[in-house]
Design a protein around this motif. Structure first.
Motif, PDB file in Angstrom:
ATOM      1  N   LYS A 175       0.856  -1.187   0.000  1.00  0.00           N
ATOM      2  CA  LYS A 175       0.000   0.000   0.000  1.00  0.00           C
ATOM      3  C   LYS A 175       0.888   1.231   0.000  1.00  0.00           C
ATOM      4  N   SER A 176       0.342   2.358  -0.403  1.00  0.00           N
ATOM      5  CA  SER A 176       1.148   3.565  -0.572  1.00  0.00           C
ATOM      6  C   SER A 176       1.835   4.018   0.712  1.00  0.00           C
ATOM      7  N   GLY A 177       1.282   3.713   1.852  1.00  0.00           N
ATOM      8  CA  GLY A 177       1.882   4.138   3.112  1.00  0.00           C
ATOM      9  C   GLY A 177       2.926   3.186   3.669  1.00  0.00           C
ATOM     10  N   THR A 178       3.132   2.044   3.022  1.00  0.00           N
ATOM     11  CA  THR A 178       4.113   1.073   3.503  1.00  0.00           C
ATOM     12  C   THR A 178       5.507   1.500   3.045  1.00  0.00           C
ATOM     13  N   LEU A 179       6.411   1.642   3.974  1.00  0.00           N
ATOM     14  CA  LEU A 179       7.765   2.061   3.650  1.00  0.00           C
ATOM     15  C   LEU A 179       8.578   0.900   3.094  1.00  0.00           C
ATOM     16  N   ALA A 180       9.519   1.210   2.225  1.00  0.00           N
ATOM     17  CA  ALA A 180      10.363   0.178   1.609  1.00  0.00           C
ATOM     18  C   ALA A 180      11.110  -0.632   2.659  1.00  0.00           C
ATOM     19  N   GLY A 181      11.518   0.005   3.734  1.00  0.00           N
ATOM     20  CA  GLY A 181      12.255  -0.688   4.776  1.00  0.00           C
ATOM     21  C   GLY A 181      11.473  -1.815   5.429  1.00  0.00           C
ATOM     22  N   ALA A 182      10.144  -1.739   5.387  1.00  0.00           N
ATOM     23  CA  ALA A 182       9.320  -2.775   6.001  1.00  0.00           C
ATOM     24  C   ALA A 182       9.477  -4.115   5.284  1.00  0.00           C
ATOM     25  N   ILE A 183       9.775  -4.068   4.011  1.00  0.00           N
ATOM     26  CA  ILE A 183       9.894  -5.296   3.235  1.00  0.00           C
ATOM     27  C   ILE A 183      11.343  -5.646   2.913  1.00  0.00           C
ATOM     28  N   ALA A 184      12.262  -4.747   3.204  1.00  0.00           N
ATOM     29  CA  ALA A 184      13.672  -4.925   2.840  1.00  0.00           C
ATOM     30  C   ALA A 184      14.272  -6.266   3.269  1.00  0.00           C
ATOM     31  N   PRO A 185      14.027  -6.752   4.486  1.00  0.00           N
ATOM     32  CA  PRO A 185      14.650  -8.023   4.880  1.00  0.00           C
ATOM     33  C   PRO A 185      14.198  -9.225   4.050  1.00  0.00           C
TER      34      PRO A 185
ATOM     35  N   ARG B 125      18.672   2.092  -2.117  1.00  0.00           N
ATOM     36  CA  ARG B 125      19.082   1.764  -0.740  1.00  0.00           C
ATOM     37  C   ARG B 125      19.175   0.266  -0.487  1.00  0.00           C
ATOM     38  N   TYR B 126      18.229  -0.487  -1.080  1.00  0.00           N
ATOM     39  CA  TYR B 126      18.171  -1.917  -0.802  1.00  0.00           C
ATOM     40  C   TYR B 126      18.650  -2.784  -1.967  1.00  0.00           C
ATOM     41  N   GLY B 127      18.998  -2.181  -3.094  1.00  0.00           N
ATOM     42  CA  GLY B 127      19.572  -2.910  -4.219  1.00  0.00           C
ATOM     43  C   GLY B 127      18.638  -3.916  -4.884  1.00  0.00           C
ATOM     44  N   TYR B 128      17.338  -3.673  -4.777  1.00  0.00           N
ATOM     45  CA  TYR B 128      16.377  -4.600  -5.377  1.00  0.00           C
ATOM     46  C   TYR B 128      16.482  -4.546  -6.901  1.00  0.00           C
ATOM     47  N   ALA B 129      16.651  -5.701  -7.533  1.00  0.00           N
ATOM     48  CA  ALA B 129      16.837  -5.759  -8.984  1.00  0.00           C
ATOM     49  C   ALA B 129      15.644  -6.381  -9.706  1.00  0.00           C
ATOM     50  N   GLY B 130      14.623  -6.809  -8.987  1.00  0.00           N
ATOM     51  CA  GLY B 130      13.455  -7.432  -9.604  1.00  0.00           C
ATOM     52  C   GLY B 130      12.515  -6.403 -10.206  1.00  0.00           C
ATOM     53  N   GLU B 131      11.382  -6.883 -10.651  1.00  0.00           N
ATOM     54  CA  GLU B 131      10.374  -6.013 -11.269  1.00  0.00           C
ATOM     55  C   GLU B 131       9.675  -5.183 -10.197  1.00  0.00           C
ATOM     56  N   ILE B 132       9.526  -3.894 -10.480  1.00  0.00           N
ATOM     57  CA  ILE B 132       8.705  -3.021  -9.628  1.00  0.00           C
ATOM     58  C   ILE B 132       7.562  -2.525 -10.509  1.00  0.00           C
ATOM     59  N   ARG B 133       6.349  -2.774 -10.057  1.00  0.00           N
ATOM     60  CA  ARG B 133       5.156  -2.459 -10.848  1.00  0.00           C
ATOM     61  C   ARG B 133       4.310  -1.407 -10.152  1.00  0.00           C
ATOM     62  N   ALA B 134       3.884  -0.404 -10.905  1.00  0.00           N
ATOM     63  CA  ALA B 134       2.954   0.605 -10.402  1.00  0.00           C
ATOM     64  C   ALA B 134       1.529   0.101 -10.638  1.00  0.00           C
ATOM     65  N   VAL B 135       0.723   0.111  -9.574  1.00  0.00           N
ATOM     66  CA  VAL B 135      -0.675  -0.313  -9.686  1.00  0.00           C
ATOM     67  C   VAL B 135      -1.557   0.762  -9.063  1.00  0.00           C
ATOM     68  N   GLY B 136      -2.775   0.830  -9.540  1.00  0.00           N
ATOM     69  CA  GLY B 136      -3.697   1.825  -8.996  1.00  0.00           C
ATOM     70  C   GLY B 136      -3.888   2.969  -9.973  1.00  0.00           C
ATOM     71  N   HIS B 137      -4.028   4.167  -9.423  1.00  0.00           N
ATOM     72  CA  HIS B 137      -4.342   5.327 -10.242  1.00  0.00           C
ATOM     73  C   HIS B 137      -3.067   6.014 -10.732  1.00  0.00           C
TER      74      HIS B 137
END
Length: 167
Positions: free
Chosen positions: A55-65, A95-107
């Motif tokens: 969700k838009s309010g979830t920070l990237a750090g919450a999923i980083a591990p 910051r976290y070096g994520y190399a996978g797909e990042i998809r924008a969803v919603g409006h």
């Protein structure tokens, strides 16, 4: 919904599985971050690719591990004027070096497409009936940027270079 990749409509192999529904183990699926937090152990040993929707309010750090567990991170935009998703994508990449797909969803709208790509998004879930040409044109309409991008493929503005502002 059509999937936009590189300014064109592409094939979407992913399915979003709403909370409470069974998750198939034989195809790529996207689950909510809340479901991941509640049932993460149930996804151990999964054969097919797994994605997570933030969700838009979830920070990237919450999923980083757990980023190494996901082939895709979908970032929600509840309104086109909510820019938190841009920051999330950039933080996932830088910051976290994520190399996978990042998809924008919603409006999201075509006017935002170039900025989505510049901050690290690789695909956009576009609304039904979208005009593919508007998405393709959005990538080339602006040729100079003030902010640096993930890949620095676009020249910075003369004003920024004159001021000596570092990227």
């Amino acid at each position: 919904m059509p999937l936009i990749e590189n300014g064109r409509i592409g094939e979407d192999a992913w399915s979003f599985i709403p909370d409470g529904e069974p998750v198939p183990n034989d195809r790529p699926v996207i689950i909510s971050f809340e479901r991941w937090q509640a049932d993460r152990a149930s996804f151990d040993g999964r054969n097919a690719k797994l994605g997570v929707r933030l969700k838009s309010g979830t920070l990237a750090g919450a999923i980083a591990p757990d980023l190494d567990r996901f082939a895709l991170v979908a970032v929600e935009f509840p309104k086109f004027r909510d820019g938190r998703g841009f920051s999330t994508a950039r933080e996932l990449r830088e910051r976290y070096g994520y190399a996978g797909e990042i998809r924008a969803v919603g409006h999201v709208i075509p006017d935002q497409y170039q900025f989505l790509v510049r901050t690290g998004f690789t695909s956009v879930e576009a609304p039904e009936g979208t005009n593919p040409e508007s998405w393709a044109n959005a990538l080339t309409e602006i040729t100079i940027a003030f902010q640096p991008s993930i890949d620095d493929s676009q020249p910075l503005s003369l004003l920024r270079r004159k001021l000596g502002v570092a990227g």
